[in-house]
Design a protein around this motif. Structure first.
Motif, PDB file in Angstrom:
ATOM      1  N   GLY A 351      -9.694 -15.487 -18.839  1.00 34.92           N
ATOM      2  CA  GLY A 351      -9.903 -14.546 -17.754  1.00 34.92           C
ATOM      3  C   GLY A 351      -8.933 -13.392 -17.694  1.00 34.92           C
ATOM      4  N   GLU A 352      -7.979 -13.330 -18.621  1.00 34.55           N
ATOM      5  CA  GLU A 352      -6.972 -12.277 -18.602  1.00 34.55           C
ATOM      6  C   GLU A 352      -7.042 -11.439 -19.879  1.00 34.55           C
ATOM      7  OE1 GLU A 352      -5.028 -11.710 -16.051  1.00 34.55           O
ATOM      8  OE2 GLU A 352      -5.695 -13.478 -14.919  1.00 34.55           O
ATOM      9  N   GLU A 353      -6.812 -10.150 -19.718  1.00 32.24           N
ATOM     10  CA  GLU A 353      -6.717  -9.299 -20.899  1.00 32.24           C
ATOM     11  C   GLU A 353      -5.426  -9.637 -21.642  1.00 32.24           C
ATOM     12  OE1 GLU A 353      -5.830  -4.653 -21.887  1.00 32.24           O
ATOM     13  OE2 GLU A 353      -7.398  -5.048 -20.390  1.00 32.24           O
ATOM     14  N   VAL A 354      -5.557  -9.974 -22.923  1.00 35.64           N
ATOM     15  CA  VAL A 354      -4.379 -10.339 -23.711  1.00 35.64           C
ATOM     16  C   VAL A 354      -4.113  -9.343 -24.834  1.00 35.64           C
ATOM     17  CG1 VAL A 354      -4.430 -12.796 -23.176  1.00 35.64           C
ATOM     18  CG2 VAL A 354      -5.803 -11.922 -25.086  1.00 35.64           C
ATOM     19  N   TYR A 355      -5.092  -8.484 -25.100  1.00 37.90           N
ATOM     20  CA  TYR A 355      -4.830  -7.453 -26.118  1.00 37.90           C
ATOM     21  C   TYR A 355      -5.822  -6.306 -25.979  1.00 37.90           C
ATOM     22  CZ  TYR A 355      -4.226  -4.858 -30.385  1.00 37.90           C
ATOM     23  OH  TYR A 355      -3.981  -3.836 -31.268  1.00 37.90           O
ATOM     24  N   PHE A 356      -5.291  -5.095 -26.044  1.00 41.02           N
ATOM     25  CA  PHE A 356      -6.092  -3.897 -26.280  1.00 41.02           C
ATOM     26  C   PHE A 356      -5.336  -3.033 -27.264  1.00 41.02           C
ATOM     27  CE2 PHE A 356      -6.331   0.690 -25.535  1.00 41.02           C
ATOM     28  CZ  PHE A 356      -7.611   0.906 -26.016  1.00 41.02           C
ATOM     29  N   GLY A 357      -6.075  -2.478 -28.204  1.00 46.28           N
ATOM     30  CA  GLY A 357      -5.464  -1.556 -29.146  1.00 46.28           C
ATOM     31  C   GLY A 357      -6.494  -0.590 -29.683  1.00 46.28           C
ATOM     32  N   ALA A 358      -6.073   0.601 -29.994  1.00 47.95           N
ATOM     33  CA  ALA A 358      -6.940   1.609 -30.604  1.00 47.95           C
ATOM     34  C   ALA A 358      -6.112   2.395 -31.602  1.00 47.95           C
ATOM     35  CB  ALA A 358      -7.543   2.529 -29.550  1.00 47.95           C
ATOM     36  N   ALA A 359      -6.729   2.756 -32.707  1.00 49.08           N
ATOM     37  CA  ALA A 359      -6.023   3.506 -33.745  1.00 49.08           C
ATOM     38  C   ALA A 359      -6.987   4.488 -34.390  1.00 49.08           C
ATOM     39  CB  ALA A 359      -5.454   2.553 -34.799  1.00 49.08           C
ATOM     40  N   GLY A 360      -6.452   5.571 -34.883  1.00 52.15           N
ATOM     41  CA  GLY A 360      -7.264   6.555 -35.589  1.00 52.15           C
ATOM     42  C   GLY A 360      -8.055   7.443 -34.651  1.00 52.15           C
ATOM     43  N   PHE A 361      -9.127   8.029 -35.198  1.00 51.51           N
ATOM     44  CA  PHE A 361      -9.875   9.054 -34.473  1.00 51.51           C
ATOM     45  C   PHE A 361     -11.313   8.637 -34.222  1.00 51.51           C
ATOM     46  CE2 PHE A 361      -6.565  11.399 -36.771  1.00 51.51           C
ATOM     47  CZ  PHE A 361      -5.993  12.097 -35.716  1.00 51.51           C
ATOM     48  N   ALA A 362     -11.764   8.882 -32.987  1.00 51.31           N
ATOM     49  CA  ALA A 362     -13.191   8.790 -32.697  1.00 51.31           C
ATOM     50  C   ALA A 362     -13.916   9.953 -33.365  1.00 51.31           C
ATOM     51  CB  ALA A 362     -13.425   8.802 -31.190  1.00 51.31           C
TER      52      ALA A 362
END
Length: 713
Positions: A351-362
Motif C-alpha cells: 500500500g505504500e510507494e517504495v520507488y519512483f524513478g524516471a530517466a532520459g527523455f520523453a
C-alpha cells in the motif's frame, strides 16, 4: 449463474480464532531464530510425524496429543489408521476429546484412510465407502473436529474416477454438512496428485463446500505397476503449479518436510515459493506440520520443519535500499546509447510507494525529460481494463464464461475453421468442433487469425483490414467473420482480436458504447482521468514520443503525427485490446485495485472472487501450441492476464513470483501484480520493436534481485 472459482472463503472459525499464545510459545530447537508471527497464524501437528513410534507401539494417540502440546502446537491432525477400530467407540472418542481439551489443543481434522474408494467404478463399492466414511464423520463430530480428509481414489480412467468421486463425495458432503462436518480432499496418491484434475473435481463440488488439503509433497501421479505408494515414480506433477491450483479451495495445508540441509532448508522443496503461494491466495488457516523423514528423531524433525515454516511465512520487504539502488542503476544503464530515449518506473509495496524513478527523455528531439505525468500509449495493457469491464457484467449474472459468443455477437455465428487449400490453392474450411465461447475470448483460444505465418489466410486478412480505424466494434466483428479461424476454438493459444470482441460483448450486454461503459464503471470510479483513447490538445505536450530501435542500437524518433495518430484524432473504433493512453500513477491505481482484491481507497470495483478468477490459469495442459507465450516464463493464462504458475527454471527466464499476474504492451510497457508480497509495478517506455533489449527482465531483476533457486524471498 456460473460458479466462480473461490479462494478459501469457507475457513472455519477455529482456524481464525486460535489464541496467539499457542502460536508464539511453540518450542524451538536450540539456536533457532524466534520470529514474531501474526495472531491468526496457527500450527497443528500431523499424527503421521510420529508414524514410526505409533507403528512400533511406542506411542498411542493419547501420547501424541501430549507430545503435540509439549511441542507447543495449538492443534492436532489425527490419522484414522492409528485408531481404526475405535471409530464407533464412544467411550474412546469422548476420552480423546477430553484429552485434547486437557492439553489445550484443538482437534483440527481426521485424515481418513482405508474406508473404501469413493471413486470406485462399482456402485455398491461406492455406497459402502460412503457408509464407512460417514462413521468417521460422526466420530469427528463427537470429538469436536470440524473436518475429515477423504481420498479421491478409484479405478478406471481419470475422467471415470472423477465422475464417480463427484457423485459419491457430493452425497457424503451433504450428509456431513447436516452433522456440522466438512469434507476436504487431499492430493494423496494416483490421479489426485494431478493438481488440475483435483482442482476441477473441487470446482464441481464447490456448492457443497468440499475443500482441499493442499499437501506440499504428494505430486507423483503414476508409479511403476500402477501402485499408489512404494514404487518408483514415473510421472510427477509440478508441485508449485499444483499448489497454486489447489489453494483456491484450501481448508488446510500440509507443510511437509523429509530432509534438511546445513542451512535448515528442505533441499527438494523451495519453501520460499510454496509460502509465496500461500500468501498469494491469502491463506490464513491452520498450517499442518508433518515430518516424514527417517534420518532424524521425530521430535527433532518436527522442530526443524516447524522452524522452517515459521521463517518461510515471514514477508521480508522486497524493495529495500539495495533494490532501489538496482532500479536506479537499471534506469541509468538503459538510457545510455544503444538503449532507450526515456524510461520510468513506479513500485508500490503493501500500500505504500517504495520507488519512483524516471530517466532520459520523453521527447528527445525537444529535450523534454521523461516525467511522472508523461502520457504513454499502453497498447495491450488496455486488455486488463477491458477484462475488468466485462467481468463487472459477469458479476451481475449477465453471461456465463462458457456461453457461445454467437449468442451475443451473431455476426460470428457462421464462422468456419481453416482446413488447408485444395489443388487450385483455394482455402478449404470445416465447421468448428464446438462453439467459440466467451472463455475462449478471455484466454485467447478463440481461433482468430491475426496475420501470422499462414500464407493462405493472409490475403483474406489483408482484405478485411481489421486493423484499420474506420469501423466500429460491430464492423470489426463483421470483418472477422470473413476470415476462417486458424484453429478450432479451445485447441491453441493465439494472440489476436479476441479482446476487441470482449469490448463488443460489453456493448451488446450493457447497451452502452464500450468507451462510455469503461469510463463510467471502471476509470471514473478509480479516478483514472488520464487513461483515455482521445488525448485533448492541451495534454499532448505530455505525450511521450515513440521510438524505433535499429539492429545497430540507434533510435529513430517517429513523427508525432504518425505515432500518435490514433489518440490525437477522434476515432470510430474503441478497441478493447489496445488504444488507451495512461500515466504511471493512473495505471498504478488500476494495479493497486487488483492487488487489494478489487478495492481501491474504500471504493469497491470488483469482488475479490472475481479478481481471483481473473488471475487463475484457464489454459489446460492440452493447449500446447502457445506461440510466444512461453517466452514470458513459467506461465498459464487467466482472463486477459498471464499467470505465473511455476518459479523460473533458470536465471535467464523472466523473474517473478508464483501467483503473480501481469501483462505488457507493444511499445514495451509492463505491469504486474504480486499478491504474495502485496507488490505492484509499472514500467513505461515507448520503444519498438517490443523489448528487444531485455528491459522487462532487467526491471524484474532490479525489483527482486537476480533469481536463484531456493532464495529466501
Amino acid at each position: 449463474m456460473q460458479k466462480i472459482l473461490l479462494f478459501p472463503v469457507f475457513l472455519f472459525l477455529f482456524g481464525l480464532l486460535s489464541c496467539s499464545e499457542s502460536v508464539l510459545s511453540i518450542a524451538e530447537a536450540p539456536g533457532d531464530e524466534v520470529v514474531a508471527l501474526p495472531d491468526t497464524l496457527s500450527f497443528s501437528l500431523g499424527q503421521w510425524s510420529f508414524n514410526r513410534e505409533l507403528f512400533a507401539g511406542e506411542m498411542n494417540t493419547f501420547d501424541f496429543i501430549d507430545a503435540a502440546a509439549a511441542l507447543g502446537f495449538g492443534g492436532v491432525e489425527y490419522v484414522s489408521q492409528f485408531f481404526q477400530d475405535k471409530v464407533e467407540d464412544t467411550a474412546f472418542l469422548d476420552s480423546l476429546k477430553a484429552a485434547a481439551a486437557a492439553a489445550a489443543v484443538e482437534n483440527v481434522i481426521i485424515l481418513v484412510d482405508g474406508a473404501g474408494d469413493l471413486g470406485a467404478s462399482n456402485a455398491t463399492e461406492r455406497e459402502e465407502a460412503i457408509t464407512a466414511h460417514l462413521k468417521w464423520v460422526k466420530a469427528a463430530r463427537r470429538i469436536g473436529c470440524p473436518m475429515i480428509r477423504v481420498n479421491a481414489h478409484g479405478d478406471g480412467s481419470p475422467e471415470e474416477v472423477k465422475a464417480a468421486c463427484q457423485q459419491s463425495i457430493r452425497t457424503l458432503a451433504q450428509q456431513a454438512q447436516e452433522l456440522g462436518v466438512r469434507i476436504i480432499i487431499e492430493n494423496h496418491g494416483g490421479i489426485s496428485n494431478n493438481g488440475a484434475w483435483l482442482a476441477d473435481l473441487l470446482y464441481q463440488l464447490e456448492d457443497v463446500e468440499v475443500g482441499s488439503l493442499a499437501d506440499f509433497d504428494n505430486w507423483c501421479v503414476n508409479r511403476v505397476g500402477g501402485l499408489l505408494w512404494g514404487a518408483p515414480c514415473t510421472d510427477r506433477y509440478n508441485r508449485y503449479q499444483g499448489m497454486l491450483e489447489l489453494m483456491p479451495y484450501a481448508a488446510g495445508v500440509s507443510v511437509k518436510a523429509f530432509n534438511f540441509d546445513a542451512a535448515g532448508k528442505e533441499p527438494d522443496m523451495d519453501y520460499s515459493v510454496l509460502f509465496d503461494i500461500l500468501h498469494a491466495t491469502d491463506y490464513d488457516g491452520w498450517l499442518g506440520i508433518e515430518y516424514e523423514g527417517d534420518d532424524l528423531p521425530s521430535r527433532e524433525g518436527i522442530r526443524k520443519t516447524l522452524s522452517l515454516a515459521r521463517k518461510s511465512w515471514q514477508r521480508k520487504p522486497v524493495v529495500d535500499t539495495a533494490a532501489r539502488q538496482r532500479l536506479e542503476t537499471m534506469l541509468a544503464e538503459f538510457t545510455k546509447p544503444g538503449g532507450v530515449a526515456g524510461i520510468s518506473a513506479l513500485v508500490y509495496e503493501k500500500g505504500e510507494e517504495v520507488y519512483f524513478g524516471a530517466a532520459g527523455f520523453a521527447d528527445r528531439n525537444g529535450q523534454v525529460p521523461m516525467a511522472r505525468n508523461t502520457i504513454a500509449q499502453i497498447y495491450s495493457m488496455t486488455k486488463p481494463l477491458t477484462a475488468t469491464a466485462l467481468m463487472l457484467l459477469h458479476e451481475e449474472g449477465r453471461f456465463f464464461l462458457d456461453d457461445p459468443v454467437a449468442d451475443f455477437i451473431p455476426e460470428l455465428a457462421g464462422v468456419r475453421v481453416f482446413d488447408g487449400v485444395n489443388a487450385a490453392g483455394e482455402v478449404k474450411t470445416v465447421a468448428p468442433k464446438r462453439a467459440m465461447t466467451i472463455r475462449d475470448l478471455t484466454r485467447h483460444t478463440a481461433g482468430f487469425y491475426n496475420g501470422g505465418d499462414t500464407p493462405a489466410l493472409r490475403p483474406l486478412w489483408e482484405a478485411a483490414a481489421t486493423r484499420a480505424y474506420d469501423h466500429t466494434l460491430s464492423g470489426l466483428a463483421e470483418k472477422l467473420a470473413t476470415i476462417p479461424l486458424l484453429f478450432h476454438p479451445g485447441e491453441q493459444w493465439e494472440y489476436g482480436p479476441s479482446v476487441d470482441m470482449q469490448a463488443l460483448l460489453v456493448e451488446r450486454i450493457s447497451g452502452q458504447p464500450f468507451d462510455e461503459y469503461l469510463r463510467e464503471h471502471v476509470l471514473d470510479p478509480l479516478g483514472m482521468e488520464e487513461t483515455r483513447y482521445f488525448v485533448p490538445e492541451g495534454d499532448r505536450p505530455r505525450m511521450s514520443a515513440v521510438y524505433r530501435r535499429q539492429e545497430d542500437g540507434t533510435l529513430t524518433q517517429l513523427p508525432d503525427e504518425e505515432a500518435h495518430a490514433f489518440n490525437i484524432n477522434e476515432q470510430m473504433l474503441t478497441p478493447g485490446g489496445w488504444g488507451l493512453t495512461s500515466t504511471l500513477d493512473d495505471y498504478m491505481t488500476f494495479a493497486r485495485m487488483l492487488v487489494n482484491d478489487g478495492t481501491h481507497e474504500g471504493r469497491s470495483i470488483l469482488r475479490p472472487e472475481t479478481v481471483r478468477l481473473m488471475a487463475t490459469n484457464h489454459l489446460a495442459d492440452s493447449v500446447t501450441e502457445r506461440i510466444w507465450l512461453p517466452g514470458k516464463g513459467q506461465v498459464g493464462f487467466g482472463i486477459d492476464f498471464a499467470v505465473r504458475m511455476r518459479p523460473p527454471a533458470t536465471a535467464e527466464e523472466n523473474n517473478g513470483r508464483v501467483g503473480e499476474f501481469f501483462w505488457d504492451g507493444a511499445a514495451s510497457t509492463l505491469f504486474w501484480v504480486d499478491p504474495a508480497n502485496e507488490l505492484t509495478a509499472v514500467l513505461f517506455v515507448q520503444l519498438f520493436p517490443y523489448d528487444q533489449i531485455g528491459l522487462h527482465k532487467a526491471f524484474r531483476d532490479a525489483v527482486y534481485g537476480p533469481w536463484q533457486p531456493g532464495a529466501d524471498y
